[in-house]
Scaffold this motif. Structure first.
Motif, mmCIF file in Angstrom:
data_model
loop_
_atom_site.group_PDB
_atom_site.id
_atom_site.type_symbol
_atom_site.label_atom_id
_atom_site.label_comp_id
_atom_site.label_asym_id
_atom_site.label_seq_id
_atom_site.Cartn_x
_atom_site.Cartn_y
_atom_site.Cartn_z
ATOM 1 N N LEU A 274 10.582 -3.119 10.374
ATOM 2 C CA LEU A 274 10.324 -1.606 9.293
ATOM 3 C C LEU A 274 10.996 -1.023 8.834
ATOM 4 N N ASP A 275 10.470 -0.991 7.320
ATOM 5 C CA ASP A 275 11.521 -0.022 6.572
ATOM 6 C C ASP A 275 11.260 1.088 6.524
ATOM 7 N N ASP B 132 3.121 -5.245 11.753
ATOM 8 C CA ASP B 132 4.184 -4.561 12.984
ATOM 9 C C ASP B 132 3.581 -3.200 12.846
ATOM 10 N N PHE C 187 8.180 9.279 11.860
ATOM 11 C CA PHE C 187 8.220 7.487 10.975
ATOM 12 C C PHE C 187 9.093 6.985 11.250
ATOM 13 N N SER D 25 0.520 -1.039 0.212
ATOM 14 C CA SER D 25 0.161 0.104 -0.027
ATOM 15 C C SER D 25 0.627 1.416 -0.231
HETATM 16 P P1 IMP Z 1 -1.566 1.711 6.933
HETATM 17 O O1 IMP Z 1 -2.558 0.834 5.544
HETATM 18 O O2 IMP Z 1 -1.730 2.854 6.528
HETATM 19 O O3 IMP Z 1 -2.652 1.158 8.197
HETATM 20 O O4 IMP Z 1 -0.486 0.694 6.703
HETATM 21 C C1 IMP Z 1 0.284 -0.107 7.604
HETATM 22 C C2 IMP Z 1 1.973 -0.334 6.994
HETATM 23 O O5 IMP Z 1 2.541 1.069 6.362
HETATM 24 C C3 IMP Z 1 2.711 -0.982 7.322
HETATM 25 O O6 IMP Z 1 2.502 -2.381 7.699
HETATM 26 C C4 IMP Z 1 3.975 -0.617 7.550
HETATM 27 O O7 IMP Z 1 4.176 -1.392 6.447
HETATM 28 C C5 IMP Z 1 3.555 0.700 6.762
HETATM 29 N N1 IMP Z 1 4.577 1.751 8.095
HETATM 30 C C6 IMP Z 1 2.998 2.719 8.558
HETATM 31 N N2 IMP Z 1 3.832 3.591 8.802
HETATM 32 C C7 IMP Z 1 4.909 3.367 9.450
HETATM 33 C C8 IMP Z 1 6.087 4.080 10.011
HETATM 34 O O8 IMP Z 1 6.268 5.116 10.736
HETATM 35 N N3 IMP Z 1 7.350 3.040 9.379
HETATM 36 C C9 IMP Z 1 7.795 1.899 8.577
HETATM 37 N N4 IMP Z 1 6.292 1.123 8.116
HETATM 38 C C10 IMP Z 1 5.107 2.344 8.389
#
Ligand code: IMP
Ligand code: MG
Length: 182
Positions: free
Chosen positions: A157-158, A99, A151, A68
């Motif tokens: 986490l990347d 994560d 972030f 995403s």
């Molecule tokens: P969501 O769909 O916005 O809840 O995003 C979930 C995904 O976004 C997670 O599984 C992460 O891979 C990525 N993500 C969201 N925030 C962060 C962050 O602060 N650092 C790294 N990856 C993030």
């Protein structure tokens, strides 16, 4: 790599302690059930590897990959299955291992897709939660730490596929991603 980190948010010790506590709770809650831990690649792979070993009851594991984010720091709302599960879900009590729960768009999509496969139950275990950023109506059943709206990288986490192998969770220096988006 560590020079790009503004500060350590969650130390290795804090992570280890929390993972043990979550594993204990999950083992209690799922006793007598048909637990299948589903890890969402790639971010949750480090958490999954530790959490599954903190679970003391029989559990299956499987992996799926969705995208995403591309390589940026903001969600696109555009979720795509890159790699699907191998196991048919009928009869399983699913525990989705994530994560981080951020906007919730990824998990909300995933839960809809997985319910259509008739599992017995679906719950969410996320290591990190950014509740202020929630756009979709998703809540974690198990959550390790609340993190501020910044972030974070490390422990899986990347940012742009880097920093996953840091053993702690840290806040990335903004100039690292600001420099690259110019
Ligand atoms: P969501 O769909 O916005 O809840 O995003 C979930 C995904 O976004 C997670 O599984 C992460 O891979 C990525 N993500 C969201 N925030 C962060 C962050 O602060 N650092 C790294 N990856 C993030
Ligand atoms: Mg990710």
């Amino acid at each position: 790599m560590k020079d790009d980190i503004l500060k350590v948010l969650i130390s290795e010790e804090q992570l280890a302690e929390k993972v043990q506590a979550l594993g204990r709770q999950i083992s209690e809650d799922y006793r007598g059930k048909n637990l299948l831990m589903v890890s969402v690649l790639k971010g949750s792979v480090v958490f999954m590897a530790d959490l599954m070993r903190a679970v003391t009851i029989p559990a299956g594991i499987d992996f799926m990959s969705v995208s995403s984010y591309g390589s940026g720091t903001k969600t696109s709302g555009n979720v795509k299955i890159i790699k699907d599960l191998d196991i048919a879900l009928e009869g399983y009590d699913l525990l989705i291992v994530e994560d981080i729960l951020d906007s919730g768009m990824t998990l909300s999509f995933l839960i809809d897709v997985l319910w259509q496969r008739n599992p017995k139950s679906i719950r969410i275990c996320t290591l990190l939660d950014k509740p202020e950023r929630r756009a979709a109506d998703v809540q974690a059943d198990y959550s390790g730490f609340h993190v501020p709206d910044e972030f974070v990288v490390g422990y899986g986490l990347d940012y742009a596929e880097r920093y996953r192998n840091l053993p702690f969770v840290g806040i990335l220096k903004p100039q690292v991603y600001q420099a690259e988006s110019k």
